[in-house]
Enzyme design. Structure first.
Site, PDB file in Angstrom:
ATOM      1  NE  ARG A   1      -6.169 -19.770   4.143  1.00  0.00           N
ATOM      2  CZ  ARG A   1      -5.518 -20.760   4.833  1.00  0.00           C
ATOM      3  NH1 ARG A   1      -5.710 -21.960   4.620  1.00  0.00           N
ATOM      4  NH2 ARG A   1      -4.775 -20.443   5.658  1.00  0.00           N
TER       5      ARG A   1
ATOM      6  CE1 TYR B   1       1.077  -0.194   4.506  1.00  0.00           C
ATOM      7  CE2 TYR B   1       0.022   1.792   4.298  1.00  0.00           C
ATOM      8  CZ  TYR B   1       0.738   0.960   4.926  1.00  0.00           C
ATOM      9  OH  TYR B   1       1.402   1.246   6.145  1.00  0.00           O
TER      10      TYR B   1
ATOM     11  CE  LYS C   1       3.182   3.199   3.294  1.00  0.00           C
ATOM     12  NZ  LYS C   1       3.341   3.237   4.691  1.00  0.00           N
TER      13      LYS C   1
HETATM   14  N1  PDD Z   1       2.820   5.095   7.135  1.00  0.00           N
HETATM   15  N2  PDD Z   1       7.197   3.549   8.961  1.00  0.00           N
HETATM   16  C1  PDD Z   1       6.267   3.115   9.056  1.00  0.00           C
HETATM   17  C2  PDD Z   1       6.260   1.626   9.597  1.00  0.00           C
HETATM   18  C3  PDD Z   1       5.188   3.556   8.355  1.00  0.00           C
HETATM   19  O1  PDD Z   1       3.895   2.746   8.172  1.00  0.00           O
HETATM   20  C4  PDD Z   1       5.182   4.596   7.566  1.00  0.00           C
HETATM   21  C5  PDD Z   1       4.003   5.382   6.792  1.00  0.00           C
HETATM   22  C6  PDD Z   1       6.274   5.431   7.805  1.00  0.00           C
HETATM   23  C7  PDD Z   1       6.655   6.954   7.010  1.00  0.00           C
HETATM   24  O2  PDD Z   1       6.569   6.829   5.809  1.00  0.00           O
HETATM   25  P1  PDD Z   1       5.967   8.073   4.908  1.00  0.00           P
HETATM   26  O3  PDD Z   1       6.625   9.019   5.143  1.00  0.00           O
HETATM   27  O4  PDD Z   1       6.303   7.651   3.299  1.00  0.00           O
HETATM   28  O5  PDD Z   1       4.612   8.214   5.021  1.00  0.00           O
HETATM   29  C8  PDD Z   1       7.634   5.009   8.191  1.00  0.00           C
HETATM   30  C9  PDD Z   1       1.698   5.472   6.705  1.00  0.00           C
HETATM   31  C10 PDD Z   1       1.582   6.934   6.638  1.00  0.00           C
HETATM   32  C11 PDD Z   1       0.454   4.579   7.134  1.00  0.00           C
HETATM   33  O6  PDD Z   1       0.383   3.472   7.582  1.00  0.00           O
HETATM   34  O7  PDD Z   1      -0.795   5.264   7.163  1.00  0.00           O
END
Ligand code: PDD
Length: 285
Positions: A100, A32, A149
């Protein structure tokens, strides 16, 4: 009611449908991005799309469509939902096979692509930042590829609940005695004119806000040290803060009950926030 995007169509949120066999749902097999919106424009789309491509590639998934098409969907959703300040959430999963199965689905199984907006009036204002946040530390027991992510957000979600139960706002995760990152943000401390934040690697997410903020800090003649730090070092720092697409630069005023610096948001953090919001606003698309 919001209009959301699901697999090629713009639909009312109540009519949006995903298969029960979707691998995002069954196996957290998806990635995501969260991209901020200010003045109805997208912040740092290029950074987010580059990280998305990397996350997908690391999991052996293709980009479901060209980056330009993804940008067009972001813009269309912001417009359809009249978002002035907020965020666009995008999720891509390995799709919905017929059943699944732990094995990946056959090549050519269509990926699932979902986007929706979240309106957050006041996001770019200073109300929250002028107060700052308090954090606790918790052990980092997440998997070993936090640089991807993925939508495996159960532990970060539990971390937020632990913070809530402790009467604070968020948690910083600690592994081998060193802070990795916040539950959904990158963590920083400040000593004098030096900003210290953990080096990149598999242990943390390479924040898009982090990259921009470190660039602005260097341009503003601040010194940047990318290295690990402990909770003990953080508790004796002059300032602490976090960064993310949803908080920009947010001062941290307390860690595990210990006040940081004066106990009020630090001047460097507030200055970086101002620079970040100003510059991002100018460059937004
Ligand atoms: N989260 N570290 C983690 C574990 C994160 O989930 C996020 C972002 C960041 C910061 O990344 P960025 O600056 O690209 O948003 C660091 C998003 C905002 C979320 O899960 O909502």
């Amino acid at each position: 009611m919001r209009t959301v995007y699901v697999n090629g169509e713009y639909v009312a949120e109540n009519d949006a449908k995903i298969s029960v066999f979707d691998r995002g749902f069954l196996m957290a097999d998806g990635v995501y991005e969260v991209t901020s919106v200010i003045d109805g424009k997208i912040l740092d789309f290029e950074g987010h799309v580059l990280r998305l491509e990397r996350s997908l590639a690391e999991l052996g998934m293709p980009m479901p469509m060209p980056a330009d098409d993804l940008l067009a969907i972001h813009r269309e959703l912001v417009s359809l939902n009249a978002v002035d300040e907020g965020a666009v959430y995008l999720q891509i999963t390995r799709g919905a096979p017929a059943d699944r199965d732990f094995a990946f689905p056959p090549e050519g199984t269509p990926q699932t692509v979902v986007l929706f907006t979240q309106s957050k009036p006041g996001l770019a204002g200073d109300a929250a930042a002028s107060k700052g946040i308090k954090v606790i530390s918790i052990p980092d027991i997440r998997w070993g590829r936090r640089d991807i992510k993925t939508v495996q957000l159960l532990y970060p979600s539990m971390g937020k609940m632990m913070a809530k139960a402790a009467g604070v706002d968020d948690a910083w995760m600690v592994e081998d005695g060193m802070v990795t990152e916040g539950t959904s943000n990158n963590a920083y401390i400040v000593r004098g004119n030096t900003i210290i934040t953990r080096h990149l690697g598999n242990e943390i997410l390479s924040g898009i806000t982090r990259a921009a903020v470190l660039r602005f800090a260097r341009e503003a003649q601040m010194t940047v040290e990318e290295r690990s730090f402990s909770i003990e070092e953080a508790q004796t720092a002059d300032e602490a803060f976090i960064t993310s697409a949803t908080t920009f630069v947010m001062p941290v005023t307390e860690i595990d009950g210990v006040q940081i610096g004066s106990g009020s948001p630090g001047p460097l953090a507030l200055r970086l926030r101002e620079i970040y919001v100003d510059e991002s606003r100018k460059a937004a698309v």
